[in-house]
Design an enzyme around this catalytic site. Structure first.
Site, mmCIF file in Angstrom:
data_model
loop_
_atom_site.group_PDB
_atom_site.id
_atom_site.type_symbol
_atom_site.label_atom_id
_atom_site.label_comp_id
_atom_site.label_asym_id
_atom_site.label_seq_id
_atom_site.Cartn_x
_atom_site.Cartn_y
_atom_site.Cartn_z
ATOM 1 N N ASP A 255 69.463 198.414 78.127
ATOM 2 C CA ASP A 255 68.592 199.583 78.248
ATOM 3 C C ASP A 255 68.044 199.985 76.875
ATOM 4 O OD1 ASP A 255 67.253 201.626 79.473
ATOM 5 O OD2 ASP A 255 68.997 202.940 79.681
ATOM 6 N N ASN B 2 63.145 199.201 89.664
ATOM 7 C CA ASN B 2 62.178 198.933 88.593
ATOM 8 C C ASN B 2 60.760 198.600 89.102
ATOM 9 O OD1 ASN B 2 64.612 197.386 86.346
ATOM 10 N ND2 ASN B 2 63.863 199.481 86.385
HETATM 11 C C1 FPP Z 1 65.549 198.435 80.250
HETATM 12 O O1 FPP Z 1 64.921 199.100 79.181
HETATM 13 C C2 FPP Z 1 65.184 197.024 80.309
HETATM 14 C C3 FPP Z 1 64.674 196.361 81.401
HETATM 15 C C4 FPP Z 1 64.416 197.013 82.689
HETATM 16 C C5 FPP Z 1 64.291 194.963 81.316
HETATM 17 C C6 FPP Z 1 65.220 194.048 80.605
HETATM 18 C C7 FPP Z 1 64.486 192.831 80.233
HETATM 19 C C8 FPP Z 1 64.602 192.140 79.076
HETATM 20 C C9 FPP Z 1 65.593 192.456 78.023
HETATM 21 C C10 FPP Z 1 63.666 191.028 78.841
HETATM 22 C C11 FPP Z 1 64.055 189.641 79.135
HETATM 23 C C12 FPP Z 1 65.273 189.411 79.895
HETATM 24 C C13 FPP Z 1 65.654 188.204 80.376
HETATM 25 C C14 FPP Z 1 66.949 188.085 81.020
HETATM 26 C C15 FPP Z 1 64.804 187.027 80.309
HETATM 27 P P1 FPP Z 1 63.914 200.289 79.529
HETATM 28 O O2 FPP Z 1 62.569 199.716 79.707
HETATM 29 O O3 FPP Z 1 64.437 201.045 80.701
HETATM 30 O O4 FPP Z 1 63.987 201.167 78.229
HETATM 31 P P2 FPP Z 1 63.794 202.756 78.150
HETATM 32 O O5 FPP Z 1 64.939 203.362 78.907
HETATM 33 O O6 FPP Z 1 63.873 203.027 76.676
HETATM 34 O O7 FPP Z 1 62.471 203.093 78.743
#
Ligand code: FPP
Length: 249
Positions: free
Chosen positions: A22, A70
């Site tokens: 996250d 998501n």
């Molecule tokens: C959460 O951060 C992250 C995600 C929903 C996506 C995770 C994906 C990756 C790390 C990219 C690639 C992964 C793989 C396995 C190929 P957020 O967007 O919720 O962050 P925020 O809470 O700061 O908005």
């Protein structure tokens, strides 16, 4: 910086570590960049943590990459993530094989876009022979969905007479979860300072140690993983027993 690696007891490693990655969006915002910039940089952390876990001898690493919730994000972000999954699994296939890592996925995979599912299936099939570590991507996953699916399967079996309702116990229930065959994660890590589990592996984390770190996912390094494991090893896991009972056993 000195790594806390020497503080890790190699004999007390968790078999399975699960991570809620996250903070990508906030990391990007800090640099006045679009959210997708954070996801792209999150791939570096995925690579480092996978490598560190494999080096240590962790058997299963499960990463929460995309939840069923998501899909509600802006379309451009969803599309970029789906493309990022394709490029990452395709690019990393060689490294996964070189490091003897099997890729697997849990979640409602059939509802992923065709090209994402295709790249994922290809990487899964082409790493299926590896046996050093299993990297599990949770994609279009939610724990409540998984539990409801399991309940539906069991109800169907009872209805068609292949199972008896009296045979339903925790073991049978578990054998229908998407994580069937994996040990429960002993350790769950969530980055970015949020202290919640967000519909991730709700059944499987019943006895997991939860570690919440304020580090944003793109900044998460091997050293952060070592620190989390060292903290896990300092905790006393009682499974409902008393401290005295645990110390004696
Ligand atoms: C959460 O951060 C992250 C995600 C929903 C996506 C995770 C994906 C990756 C790390 C990219 C690639 C992964 C793989 C396995 C190929 P957020 O967007 O919720 O962050 P925020 O809470 O700061 O908005």
């Amino acid at each position: 910086m000195e790594l806390p690696f020497q503080h890790i007891d190699k004999d007390g490693l968790p078999k399975h570590i699960a991570i809620i990655m996250d903070g990508n969006g906030r990391w990007a915002k800090q640099q006045s960049k679009p959210r997708v910039f954070g996801h792209k940089n999150g791939v570096r952390a995925v690579r480092d943590v996978t490598e560190a876990a494999a080096e240590l001898g962790i058997e299963y690493l499960t990463l929460y990459a995309f939840s069923k919730e998501n899909w509600k994000r802006p379309q451009v972000e969803v599309d970029t993530l789906m493309k990022l999954f394709i490029t990452t699994v395709s690019k990393e296939l060689k490294t996964l094989n070189e490091n003897n890592i099997r890729l697997e996925a849990i979640g409602d995979l059939d509802a992923l876009p065709d090209d994402t599912l295709h790249a994922l299936t290809y990487a899964i099939e082409n790493t299926a022979h590896n046996d050093h570590m299993t990297l599990v991507l949770a994609l279009n996953y939610s724990a409540r969905w998984e539990i409801v699916e399991t309940a539906k399967q069991l109800a169907g079996q009872v209805a068609d007479g292949t199972s008896d309702v009296r045979d339903i116990d925790e073991e049978l229930f578990e054998s229908h979860l998407t994580t069937c065959g994996y040990p429960d994660p002993e350790l769950l890590i969530r980055t970015s300072g949020e202290s919640r589990v967000s519909n991730f592996l709700l059944w499987q984390i019943s006895y997991s140690e939860l570690i919440f770190t304020s580090t944003l996912w793109p900044d998460f390094t091997k050293a952060d993983l070592y620190r989390a494991i060292a903290e896990y090893q300092r905790r006393e896991r009682r499974f409902g027993m008393t401290s005295e009972q645990v110390t004696k056993s």
